[in-house]
Structures are given as structure tokens and as C-alpha cells.
Design an enzyme around this catalytic site. Structure first.
Site, PDB file in Angstrom:
ATOM      1  N   ILE A 106       0.834  -1.189   0.000  1.00 16.14           N
ATOM      2  CA  ILE A 106       0.000   0.000   0.000  1.00 16.14           C
ATOM      3  C   ILE A 106       0.881   1.255   0.000  1.00 16.14           C
ATOM      4  CG2 ILE A 106      -0.226  -0.078   2.534  1.00 16.14           C
ATOM      5  CD1 ILE A 106      -3.107   1.032   2.179  1.00 16.14           C
ATOM      6  N   CYS A 107       0.390   2.295  -0.640  1.00 11.38           N
ATOM      7  CA  CYS A 107       1.042   3.608  -0.637  1.00 11.38           C
ATOM      8  C   CYS A 107       2.468   3.527  -1.205  1.00 11.38           C
ATOM      9  CB  CYS A 107       1.025   4.168   0.783  1.00 11.38           C
ATOM     10  SG  CYS A 107       1.577   5.877   0.956  1.00 11.38           S
ATOM     11  N   GLY A 108       3.439   4.055  -0.505  1.00  9.24           N
ATOM     12  CA  GLY A 108       4.806   4.102  -1.016  1.00  9.24           C
ATOM     13  C   GLY A 108       5.408   2.759  -1.331  1.00  9.24           C
TER      14      GLY A 108
END
Length: 205
Positions: A106-108
Site C-alpha cells: 500500500i502507498c509508497g
């Protein structure tokens, strides 16, 4: 849920600047479903999340093997974009996927997987398409504008979608399915109180 998967822990990566809010739904409900959550750091030295939480990893990255795990979860962190310190976690994700063991990013962490080439041939999502494009990866045509995506044992999501991220993890591992999975998502994403009755009836509340 597969009985064999129950006996293997879920490994949650932890590192400095970890985005606290992104994996809580997933880990809390996996634990309630019978999975042990084991934290994995670059080493066993204490790390500090972006919210200031101090975490003592259960084990070091070099010491985990895909065959001993049900899932590797990679949260976002500032370090994914500001240094190469977390690249070993992306390489470990490749090891897991090559062994047929799921990974959820998730995300970065999605950018870390992009740099590792793991999104070139899989449908995926992230915060926005140009965020991943900045990595120079070759998978832009596989980017999907949606809350979360599962393809070939890999879950991806952006930083604003922790509930959808958890939904895909539960679907992948068979924790919740069908009407129950839909009700779980409606309760935690949409605050739909009527969904609680479905979960309670299924013993998932």
C-alpha cells in the site's frame, strides 16, 4: 479459511517512517480470524512510525522465508521515496511472489515494487498513476484507477484506501467472502450500520 494458512503467520513489515494508519484494519481482523501477526524489520532494532509509535520487530527481514508465511504486508513509509533503504523489502516481495506466497503493498510500498519490476506485468493501483510513473517503471499500461487491485497474488492500494486494501487481503486469503466480505466493507468504509447484522449472523462481528 484454509487450515494450512491458519498455521502460518502473516508478516507485517515495519520500518522507520512507517505509515501507521494503512494496515490496521487488515492486521486486526486477520488476527481475529486466527492469524498470528509477526512484525519484520530491517533488523530487530526498534523502529519508529510516522506517528511516533516505537515498534520492536519480532524478526529481521533476512530471517523470514516464503514457505513459513501466509502473507507479506508492506506498508507505506517516507523512506520508500527518500532513500534506497527499503529496497530489500521489495526484493523479499519478489521472493515471496516467485514462491507463490501473497504480498500486499500500500502507498509508497507500491513504488518500491514498481522499481523492483514487480508491477510491469500485473494489474495494480497506487495513490495516482503519475506517482508510479516517476519511478520509470514499465507497467504504466497495467495501472487501474480504482481503490485496490489484486492480481497474481499481489494486492496494491493507495494511502487513502486502508479499508479497500484490507478487503482485498481478506478476499485473497479467504478470511471473508461474498455477502460477509461486502458487509465488512460497507460497515468499515461506509459506516453502514445495517451491515453489522450480516457480520453478527456470520460470526464475524
Amino acid at each position: 479459511m484454509n487450515a494450512t494458512a491458519e498455521r502460518k503467520p502473516v508478516h507485517l513489515a515495519v520500518y522507520d517512517t512507517l505509515a501507521d494508519w494503512e494496515t490496521g484494519h487488515a492486521t486486526a481482523h486477520l488476527a481475529r480470524a486466527g492469524y498470528r501477526i509477526r512484525t519484520v524489520g530491517p533488523s530487530t532494532d526498534q523502529v519508529t512510525s510516522i506517528g511516533g509509535l516505537r515498534i520492536q520487530p519480532d524478526t529481521a527481514l533476512d530471517d523470514i522465508r516464503p514457505e513459513d508465511s501466509s502473507l507479506l504486508i508492506l506498508p507505506g513509509a517516507d523512506l520508500w521515496d527518500t532513500s534506497g533503504d527499503l529496497a530489500p523489502f521489495a526484493r523479499k516481495a519478489r521472493e515471496f511472489l516467485d514462491a507463490g506466497v501473497p504480498v500486499a503493498a500500500i502507498c509508497g510500498a507500491t513504488a518500491g515494487l514498481a522499481r523492483e519490476g514487480l508491477l510491469d506485468d500485473r494489474d495494480h493501483t497506487s495513490a495516482v498513476s503519475f506517482y508510479l510513473a516517476a519511478t520509470g517503471y514499465a507497467g504504466g499500461e497495467r495501472y487501474v484507477e480504482t481503490d485496490a487491485v489484486t492480481d497474481q497474488n499481489l494486492v496494491t492500494a493507495g494511502p487513502t484506501e486502508p479499508v479497500a486494501f484490507a478487503r482485498e487481503v481478506f478476499r485473497l486469503l479467504g478470511v471473508y467472502e461474498g455477502e460477509v466480505l461486502d458487509a465488512w466493507y460497507r460497515l468499515f468504509h461506509d459506516s453502514d450500520a445495517a451491515a453489522y447484522a450480516v457480520l453478527e449472523k456470520a460470526g464475524a462481528a
